[in-house]
Scaffold this motif. Structure first.
Motif, short mmCIF file in Angstrom:
data_model
loop_
_atom_site.label_atom_id
_atom_site.label_comp_id
_atom_site.label_asym_id
_atom_site.label_seq_id
_atom_site.Cartn_x
_atom_site.Cartn_y
_atom_site.Cartn_z
N PHE A 68 0.82 -1.21 0.00
CA PHE A 68 0.00 0.00 0.00
C PHE A 68 0.85 1.27 0.00
O PHE A 68 0.34 2.37 0.17
CB PHE A 68 -0.94 -0.02 1.21
N ASN A 69 2.16 1.11 -0.20
CA ASN A 69 3.07 2.25 -0.25
C ASN A 69 3.75 2.27 -1.62
O ASN A 69 4.52 1.36 -1.95
CB ASN A 69 4.10 2.14 0.87
N SER A 70 3.51 3.30 -2.40
CA SER A 70 4.02 3.36 -3.77
C SER A 70 5.54 3.48 -3.82
O SER A 70 6.15 3.26 -4.87
CB SER A 70 3.40 4.54 -4.52
N LYS A 71 6.17 3.83 -2.68
CA LYS A 71 7.63 3.96 -2.64
C LYS A 71 8.30 2.78 -1.94
O LYS A 71 9.50 2.80 -1.71
CB LYS A 71 8.03 5.27 -1.95
N SER A 72 7.54 1.77 -1.60
CA SER A 72 8.08 0.67 -0.79
C SER A 72 9.09 -0.17 -1.58
O SER A 72 9.06 -0.20 -2.80
CB SER A 72 6.94 -0.22 -0.31
N PRO A 73 9.97 -0.91 -0.87
CA PRO A 73 11.00 -1.70 -1.55
C PRO A 73 10.52 -3.04 -2.08
O PRO A 73 11.23 -3.68 -2.84
CB PRO A 73 12.06 -1.91 -0.45
N PHE A 74 9.33 -3.49 -1.69
CA PHE A 74 8.83 -4.80 -2.13
C PHE A 74 7.37 -4.66 -2.51
O PHE A 74 6.57 -4.07 -1.78
CB PHE A 74 8.99 -5.82 -1.00
N TYR A 75 7.02 -5.20 -3.68
CA TYR A 75 5.65 -5.05 -4.17
C TYR A 75 5.28 -6.22 -5.05
O TYR A 75 6.06 -6.62 -5.93
CB TYR A 75 5.52 -3.75 -4.96
N VAL A 76 4.12 -6.80 -4.78
CA VAL A 76 3.58 -7.84 -5.64
C VAL A 76 2.35 -7.28 -6.33
O VAL A 76 1.38 -6.90 -5.66
CB VAL A 76 3.21 -9.11 -4.84
N LYS A 77 2.40 -7.18 -7.64
CA LYS A 77 1.27 -6.62 -8.37
C LYS A 77 0.12 -7.61 -8.38
O LYS A 77 0.26 -8.73 -8.89
CB LYS A 77 1.68 -6.29 -9.82
N PRO A 78 -1.04 -7.24 -7.80
CA PRO A 78 -2.17 -8.17 -7.75
C PRO A 78 -2.59 -8.59 -9.15
O PRO A 78 -2.65 -7.78 -10.08
CB PRO A 78 -3.27 -7.34 -7.08
N SER A 79 -2.86 -9.87 -9.30
CA SER A 79 -3.20 -10.40 -10.62
C SER A 79 -3.88 -11.75 -10.45
O SER A 79 -3.63 -12.48 -9.48
CB SER A 79 -1.94 -10.55 -11.49
N ASN A 316 8.95 -3.36 -19.20
CA ASN A 316 10.06 -2.41 -19.17
C ASN A 316 9.64 -1.04 -18.67
O ASN A 316 10.30 -0.04 -18.93
CB ASN A 316 10.71 -2.29 -20.56
N GLN A 317 8.54 -0.97 -17.94
CA GLN A 317 8.08 0.31 -17.39
C GLN A 317 8.92 0.70 -16.18
O GLN A 317 9.30 -0.15 -15.38
CB GLN A 317 6.60 0.21 -17.00
N VAL A 318 9.21 1.98 -16.06
CA VAL A 318 9.96 2.52 -14.93
C VAL A 318 9.00 3.30 -14.04
O VAL A 318 8.41 4.28 -14.47
CB VAL A 318 11.11 3.43 -15.40
N ASN A 319 8.84 2.83 -12.81
CA ASN A 319 7.96 3.49 -11.84
C ASN A 319 8.80 4.49 -11.05
O ASN A 319 9.56 4.10 -10.15
CB ASN A 319 7.33 2.44 -10.92
N MET A 320 8.67 5.75 -11.37
CA MET A 320 9.52 6.77 -10.74
C MET A 320 9.20 6.97 -9.26
O MET A 320 10.03 7.49 -8.52
CB MET A 320 9.42 8.08 -11.50
N ASN A 321 7.99 6.56 -8.81
CA ASN A 321 7.70 6.61 -7.38
C ASN A 321 8.64 5.69 -6.62
O ASN A 321 9.12 6.03 -5.52
CB ASN A 321 6.26 6.21 -7.11
N ARG A 322 8.93 4.54 -7.17
CA ARG A 322 9.82 3.60 -6.50
C ARG A 322 11.27 4.10 -6.56
O ARG A 322 12.04 3.90 -5.62
CB ARG A 322 9.69 2.21 -7.12
N VAL A 323 11.62 4.75 -7.65
CA VAL A 323 12.95 5.37 -7.73
C VAL A 323 13.06 6.47 -6.66
O VAL A 323 14.09 6.59 -5.99
CB VAL A 323 13.20 5.95 -9.13
#
Length: 414
Positions: A68-79, A316-323
């Motif tokens: 639930f944090n767009s800047k977090s270090p670990f994320y599993v995209k729901p699918s 190949n998308q870059v999520n700048m929030n995570r950057v």
């Protein structure tokens, strides 16, 4: 005897290196041009310290909170992807204390073996890829993580690894240029690092000089078999035959293996990195920021920083929030490092091949006597490249392997 290696990353190149060295005629197929894959953008760390697999107690509950944090270090995209659901169930099954205990020695042994092979490789005149044995420092800012890291350091010492718990003053003495905002850290002096870009280019040059064939833009589109043997692979209109086939295609391994009727439990885990040239302030020793799950590595006159683990289909998308999360984290630990929000064009991204239990697959596919897998290394691909390549060659030559491979069996999820 002819061998075809599918995949031109560090695992594929090292497999080709040791196969060619032992007398095989080798061809490497890659869907690209060998100039950009996870082996180029990683943090360049050689990590006997990483004896705890990704699937560990607490990571599931922590991962749910991080989602639930767009800047977090670990994320599993729901699918609703069957591949993700199957992987997730296996991951949750593996994330327990017993698995961590059983994995510790195999992970230590394969990393130490790889470190030794890197040392041998670096002594050859034709190789100069910035190999250094300064260790890695795990920095922490909180009492809770300090306690966890002290426990892991004690475990490391009990396993024969050189690790020292240090306070802020001792760390500051090791990093005189950097203004530290930390509680303390653990210096894993057993670790090392190198500049992966030079390593990859030098391996390619050397293998070409040795007669290894490199076929670019050669994506495998079909795999033919007869009985328990692979007979050929198809790339577009071209058919390639060999006595041995090595699958080292990283995050693309499940799709490639499926063409041969082989199931490989794996999901891509995207990470990002940025490389600064000649920063005004640099680290002396590679660093991992424990709470933030961010890594930094000095590479000669460069500084590379990166992190995140996005478990999702290859993209190949870059999520700048995570950057932005990575940049913010660095500033919270090292206030004077010249790191600010980069331009999107300067951000490298790549997908690490993650098995559900955090261990690589090294060995023969259960259905075939001439198809070897070297994949699923997650964040340890660079660290384990030489060891995996050497083990692949030992298996191909029907030799006793240098370490026990039971923990890394490709059949363990069958």
């Amino acid at each position: 005897m002819k061998a075809i290696v599918i995949g031109g990353g560090i695992i594929g190149l090292c497999s080709a290196y040791y196969l060619e060295e032992s007398g095989w005629e080798v061809t490497i197929l890659d869907k690209g041009d060998f100039s950009d894959n996870c082996s180029y953008g990683n943090m360049g760390m050689i990590v006997p310290s990483h004896f705890v697999p990704l699937a560990a107690p607490g990571i599931v509950s922590q991962g749910i909170r991080w989602m639930f944090n767009s800047k977090s270090p670990f994320y599993v995209k729901p699918s609703l992807s069957q591949q993700l659901i199957s992987w997730g169930l296996k991951f949750m099954k593996s994330a327990n204390a017993r698995h961590v205990t059983e994995s510790a020695l195999p992970l230590r042994d394969i990393n130490l073996f790889s470190r030794s092979l890197y040392s041998t490789l670096a002594q050859q005149d034709r190789f100069n890829f910035g190999l250094e044995r300064k260790g890695i420092i795990m920095y922490y800012k909180t009492d809770a993580v300090a306690e966890e890291e002290a426990h892991l350091a004690k475990q490391a010492n009990n396993m024969g690894l050189d690790a020292a718990v240090l306070d802020k003053a001792a760390l500051q003495a090791l990093e005189p240029q950097v203004q530290l905002d930390v509680l303390g850290g653990v210096h894993y002096r057993c670790d090392g690092h190198l500049y992966p870009n030079d390593l990859m280019q030098q391996l390619i040059t050397y293998l070409k000089q040795r007669g290894v064939r490199f076929l670019t833009n050669s994506e495998v589109t079909a795999i033919k078999s007869s009985g328990k043997k692979i007979t050929s692979v198809q790339t577009g209109q071209d058919t390639h035959t060999a006595d041995l086939f090595v699958l080292a295609t990283g995050s693309w391994s499940p799709a490639v293996a499926r063409m041969a009727g082989v199931k490989v439990a794996m999901m891509p885990g995207k990470g990002y990195s940025v490389t600064l040239n000649a920063p005004s302030v640099n680290l002396n020793i590679p660093a991992i920021l424990c709470e933030a799950r961010v890594a930094l590595t000095p590479m000669g006159n460069r500084l590379r920083y990166g992190g995140t683990m996005e478990v999702a289909p290859v993209n190949n998308q870059v999520n700048m929030n995570r950057v932005a999360g990575i940049v913010d984290s660095v500033q919270h630990y090292f206030s004077n490092l010249p790191i600010s929000m980069p331009e999107k064009s300067s951000v490298w991204s790549g997908c690490r091949p993650c098995s559900p239990d955090g261990l690589p697959y090294i060995g023969y596919a259960p259905q075939y006597s001439n198809l070897l897998l070297g994949t699923g290394h997650a964040m340890m691909g660079l660290s384990l490249g030489p060891a995996t390549g050497k083990l692949i060659a030992e298996l191909a030559n029907n030799e006793s392997t240098s370490i026990d491979l039971a923990a890394f069996s490709p059949a363990r999820w069958s």
